[in-house]
Design a protein around this motif. Structure first.
Motif, PDB file in Angstrom:
ATOM      1  N   ALA A  49       3.603  -2.103   3.690  1.00 34.43           N
ATOM      2  CA  ALA A  49       3.026  -1.715   2.393  1.00 34.43           C
ATOM      3  C   ALA A  49       3.737  -0.483   1.866  1.00 34.43           C
ATOM      4  O   ALA A  49       4.331   0.277   2.633  1.00 34.43           O
ATOM      5  CB  ALA A  49       1.530  -1.437   2.533  1.00 34.43           C
ATOM      6  N   ALA A  50       3.649  -0.272   0.552  1.00 33.82           N
ATOM      7  CA  ALA A  50       4.239   0.918  -0.061  1.00 33.82           C
ATOM      8  C   ALA A  50       3.388   1.355  -1.235  1.00 33.82           C
ATOM      9  O   ALA A  50       2.669   0.544  -1.835  1.00 33.82           O
ATOM     10  CB  ALA A  50       5.676   0.647  -0.506  1.00 33.82           C
ATOM     11  N   ILE A  51       3.491   2.645  -1.557  1.00 36.62           N
ATOM     12  CA  ILE A  51       2.704   3.204  -2.658  1.00 36.62           C
ATOM     13  C   ILE A  51       3.580   4.178  -3.431  1.00 36.62           C
ATOM     14  O   ILE A  51       4.351   4.953  -2.842  1.00 36.62           O
ATOM     15  CB  ILE A  51       1.425   3.883  -2.114  1.00 36.62           C
ATOM     16  CG1 ILE A  51       0.521   4.359  -3.251  1.00 36.62           C
ATOM     17  CG2 ILE A  51       1.767   5.030  -1.167  1.00 36.62           C
ATOM     18  CD1 ILE A  51      -0.871   4.755  -2.782  1.00 36.62           C
ATOM     19  N   SER A  52       3.480   4.141  -4.751  1.00 35.61           N
ATOM     20  CA  SER A  52       4.283   5.018  -5.595  1.00 35.61           C
ATOM     21  C   SER A  52       3.803   6.456  -5.483  1.00 35.61           C
ATOM     22  O   SER A  52       2.715   6.743  -4.964  1.00 35.61           O
ATOM     23  CB  SER A  52       4.224   4.548  -7.045  1.00 35.61           C
ATOM     24  OG  SER A  52       2.884   4.581  -7.510  1.00 35.61           O
ATOM     25  N   TRP A  53       4.600   7.369  -6.016  1.00 42.23           N
ATOM     26  CA  TRP A  53       4.316   8.785  -5.821  1.00 42.23           C
ATOM     27  C   TRP A  53       2.979   9.193  -6.416  1.00 42.23           C
ATOM     28  O   TRP A  53       2.310  10.092  -5.893  1.00 42.23           O
ATOM     29  CB  TRP A  53       5.445   9.634  -6.415  1.00 42.23           C
ATOM     30  CG  TRP A  53       5.482   9.631  -7.916  1.00 42.23           C
ATOM     31  CD1 TRP A  53       6.130   8.744  -8.714  1.00 42.23           C
ATOM     32  CD2 TRP A  53       4.819  10.542  -8.798  1.00 42.23           C
ATOM     33  NE1 TRP A  53       5.918   9.043 -10.038  1.00 42.23           N
ATOM     34  CE2 TRP A  53       5.112  10.146 -10.121  1.00 42.23           C
ATOM     35  CE3 TRP A  53       4.013  11.668  -8.599  1.00 42.23           C
ATOM     36  CZ2 TRP A  53       4.641  10.827 -11.229  1.00 42.23           C
ATOM     37  CZ3 TRP A  53       3.533  12.350  -9.700  1.00 42.23           C
ATOM     38  CH2 TRP A  53       3.851  11.925 -10.999  1.00 42.23           C
ATOM     39  N   ASN A  54       2.545   8.538  -7.477  1.00 39.51           N
ATOM     40  CA  ASN A  54       1.253   8.897  -8.085  1.00 39.51           C
ATOM     41  C   ASN A  54       0.143   7.932  -7.703  1.00 39.51           C
ATOM     42  O   ASN A  54      -0.964   8.008  -8.217  1.00 39.51           O
ATOM     43  CB  ASN A  54       1.364   8.966  -9.598  1.00 39.51           C
ATOM     44  CG  ASN A  54       1.672   7.607 -10.222  1.00 39.51           C
ATOM     45  OD1 ASN A  54       1.931   6.633  -9.520  1.00 39.51           O
ATOM     46  ND2 ASN A  54       1.634   7.539 -11.539  1.00 39.51           N
ATOM     47  N   GLY A  55       0.454   7.001  -6.785  1.00 42.36           N
ATOM     48  CA  GLY A  55      -0.559   6.056  -6.331  1.00 42.36           C
ATOM     49  C   GLY A  55      -0.839   4.918  -7.276  1.00 42.36           C
ATOM     50  O   GLY A  55      -1.685   4.068  -7.003  1.00 42.36           O
ATOM     51  N   GLY A  56      -0.124   4.858  -8.399  1.00 41.11           N
ATOM     52  CA  GLY A  56      -0.421   3.859  -9.408  1.00 41.11           C
ATOM     53  C   GLY A  56       0.107   2.474  -9.113  1.00 41.11           C
ATOM     54  O   GLY A  56      -0.295   1.490  -9.740  1.00 41.11           O
ATOM     55  N   ALA A  61       3.096  -6.616   2.069  1.00 38.29           N
ATOM     56  CA  ALA A  61       3.627  -7.831   2.658  1.00 38.29           C
ATOM     57  C   ALA A  61       2.554  -8.907   2.587  1.00 38.29           C
ATOM     58  O   ALA A  61       1.352  -8.610   2.662  1.00 38.29           O
ATOM     59  CB  ALA A  61       4.033  -7.586   4.103  1.00 38.29           C
ATOM     60  N   ASP A  62       2.983 -10.150   2.443  1.00 33.46           N
ATOM     61  CA  ASP A  62       2.010 -11.239   2.301  1.00 33.46           C
ATOM     62  C   ASP A  62       1.050 -11.303   3.486  1.00 33.46           C
ATOM     63  O   ASP A  62      -0.128 -11.639   3.319  1.00 33.46           O
ATOM     64  CB  ASP A  62       2.745 -12.577   2.162  1.00 33.46           C
ATOM     65  CG  ASP A  62       3.388 -12.732   0.790  1.00 33.46           C
ATOM     66  OD1 ASP A  62       4.251 -13.623   0.649  1.00 33.46           O
ATOM     67  OD2 ASP A  62       3.034 -11.973  -0.135  1.00 33.46           O
ATOM     68  N   PHE A  63       1.530 -10.975   4.673  1.00 32.87           N
ATOM     69  CA  PHE A  63       0.685 -11.158   5.853  1.00 32.87           C
ATOM     70  C   PHE A  63      -0.416 -10.097   5.977  1.00 32.87           C
ATOM     71  O   PHE A  63      -1.242 -10.175   6.871  1.00 32.87           O
ATOM     72  CB  PHE A  63       1.528 -11.214   7.136  1.00 32.87           C
ATOM     73  CG  PHE A  63       2.487 -10.074   7.317  1.00 32.87           C
ATOM     74  CD1 PHE A  63       3.842 -10.251   7.084  1.00 32.87           C
ATOM     75  CD2 PHE A  63       2.048  -8.823   7.725  1.00 32.87           C
ATOM     76  CE1 PHE A  63       4.742  -9.214   7.267  1.00 32.87           C
ATOM     77  CE2 PHE A  63       2.939  -7.776   7.906  1.00 32.87           C
ATOM     78  CZ  PHE A  63       4.293  -7.972   7.655  1.00 32.87           C
ATOM     79  N   VAL A  64      -0.428  -9.085   5.090  1.00 34.86           N
ATOM     80  CA  VAL A  64      -1.505  -8.090   5.140  1.00 34.86           C
ATOM     81  C   VAL A  64      -2.319  -8.022   3.850  1.00 34.86           C
ATOM     82  O   VAL A  64      -3.305  -7.299   3.783  1.00 34.86           O
ATOM     83  CB  VAL A  64      -0.978  -6.681   5.482  1.00 34.86           C
ATOM     84  CG1 VAL A  64      -0.244  -6.686   6.803  1.00 34.86           C
ATOM     85  CG2 VAL A  64      -0.129  -6.119   4.354  1.00 34.86           C
ATOM     86  N   LYS A  65      -1.926  -8.785   2.850  1.00 29.47           N
ATOM     87  CA  LYS A  65      -2.651  -8.757   1.579  1.00 29.47           C
ATOM     88  C   LYS A  65      -4.120  -9.122   1.780  1.00 29.47           C
ATOM     89  O   LYS A  65      -4.443 -10.080   2.456  1.00 29.47           O
ATOM     90  CB  LYS A  65      -2.003  -9.715   0.583  1.00 29.47           C
ATOM     91  CG  LYS A  65      -0.738  -9.186  -0.045  1.00 29.47           C
ATOM     92  CD  LYS A  65      -0.170 -10.168  -1.057  1.00 29.47           C
ATOM     93  CE  LYS A  65       1.096  -9.601  -1.694  1.00 29.47           C
ATOM     94  NZ  LYS A  65       1.711 -10.575  -2.645  1.00 29.47           N
ATOM     95  N   GLY A  66      -4.979  -8.309   1.191  1.00 33.53           N
ATOM     96  CA  GLY A  66      -6.411  -8.539   1.304  1.00 33.53           C
ATOM     97  C   GLY A  66      -7.036  -7.949   2.556  1.00 33.53           C
ATOM     98  O   GLY A  66      -8.267  -7.935   2.685  1.00 33.53           O
ATOM     99  N   ARG A  67      -6.211  -7.459   3.481  1.00 36.90           N
ATOM    100  CA  ARG A  67      -6.743  -6.877   4.723  1.00 36.90           C
ATOM    101  C   ARG A  67      -6.416  -5.396   4.856  1.00 36.90           C
ATOM    102  O   ARG A  67      -7.209  -4.635   5.390  1.00 36.90           O
ATOM    103  CB  ARG A  67      -6.179  -7.621   5.939  1.00 36.90           C
ATOM    104  CG  ARG A  67      -6.521  -9.086   5.988  1.00 36.90           C
ATOM    105  CD  ARG A  67      -6.136  -9.698   7.334  1.00 36.90           C
ATOM    106  NE  ARG A  67      -4.694  -9.638   7.593  1.00 36.90           N
ATOM    107  CZ  ARG A  67      -4.153  -9.072   8.675  1.00 36.90           C
ATOM    108  NH1 ARG A  67      -4.919  -8.524   9.599  1.00 36.90           N
ATOM    109  NH2 ARG A  67      -2.833  -9.065   8.840  1.00 36.90           N
ATOM    110  N   PHE A  68      -5.232  -4.989   4.412  1.00 34.12           N
ATOM    111  CA  PHE A  68      -4.784  -3.601   4.548  1.00 34.12           C
ATOM    112  C   PHE A  68      -4.795  -2.925   3.178  1.00 34.12           C
ATOM    113  O   PHE A  68      -4.534  -3.559   2.155  1.00 34.12           O
ATOM    114  CB  PHE A  68      -3.358  -3.542   5.100  1.00 34.12           C
ATOM    115  CG  PHE A  68      -3.210  -3.970   6.538  1.00 34.12           C
ATOM    116  CD1 PHE A  68      -4.234  -4.589   7.237  1.00 34.12           C
ATOM    117  CD2 PHE A  68      -2.008  -3.756   7.196  1.00 34.12           C
ATOM    118  CE1 PHE A  68      -4.075  -4.983   8.558  1.00 34.12           C
ATOM    119  CE2 PHE A  68      -1.823  -4.141   8.513  1.00 34.12           C
ATOM    120  CZ  PHE A  68      -2.858  -4.757   9.195  1.00 34.12           C
ATOM    121  N   ILE A  69      -5.056  -1.622   3.191  1.00 34.11           N
ATOM    122  CA  ILE A  69      -5.030  -0.828   1.963  1.00 34.11           C
ATOM    123  C   ILE A  69      -4.239   0.447   2.208  1.00 34.11           C
ATOM    124  O   ILE A  69      -4.555   1.210   3.134  1.00 34.11           O
ATOM    125  CB  ILE A  69      -6.455  -0.464   1.498  1.00 34.11           C
ATOM    126  CG1 ILE A  69      -7.275  -1.726   1.228  1.00 34.11           C
ATOM    127  CG2 ILE A  69      -6.399   0.400   0.232  1.00 34.11           C
ATOM    128  CD1 ILE A  69      -8.744  -1.461   0.958  1.00 34.11           C
TER     129      ILE A  69
END
Length: 120
Positions: A49-56, A61-69
């Motif tokens: 997973a990745a997140i932009s500098w401002n969190g926006g 990855a498909d294998f974690v969608k809906g489970r990881f945040i």
């Protein structure tokens, strides 16, 4: 030189949850996307997973969608990975880095990582 310290791993039963944390240097944290990656036993490191500098903007990855945040707290120079509904195949060493899916393979300053073990 990047400074990255991951923590929060452990052993959990399938279906359980964990929250990983990664503290980075201020210079690293304020400039980049931050990402989580993992290396399962005997396999290559892969994007989680990745997140932009401002969190926006977040990507998974498909294998974690809906489970990881993935989330971040810029005041603490910390990025988090909340992992729910864990599966045995999530067993891996988890790393953070100032990278995302497109550019993590050339990163060479990985931290020690944190071990996540999911038992069935």
């Amino acid at each position: 030189q990047e400074q990255l310290v991951e923590s929060g791993g452990g052993t959990v039963q399938a279906g359980g949850s964990l929250r990983l944390s990664c503290v980075a240097s201020e210079r690293t944290f304020s400039t980049y996307f931050m990402g989580w990656f993992r290396q399962p036993p005997g396999k290559e490191r892969e994007f989680v997973a990745a997140i932009s500098w401002n969190g926006g903007r977040t990507t998974y990855a498909d294998f974690v969608k809906g489970r990881f945040i993935i989330s971040r707290d810029n005041a603490k120079n910390t990025v988090y990975l909340r992992m729910n509904s864990l599966k045995p195949e999530d067993t891996a060493v988890y790393y953070c880095a100032p990278r995302q899916l497109s550019d993590y393979r050339d990163f060479d300053s990985w931290g020690q990582g944190t071990q996540v073990t999911v038992s069935s």
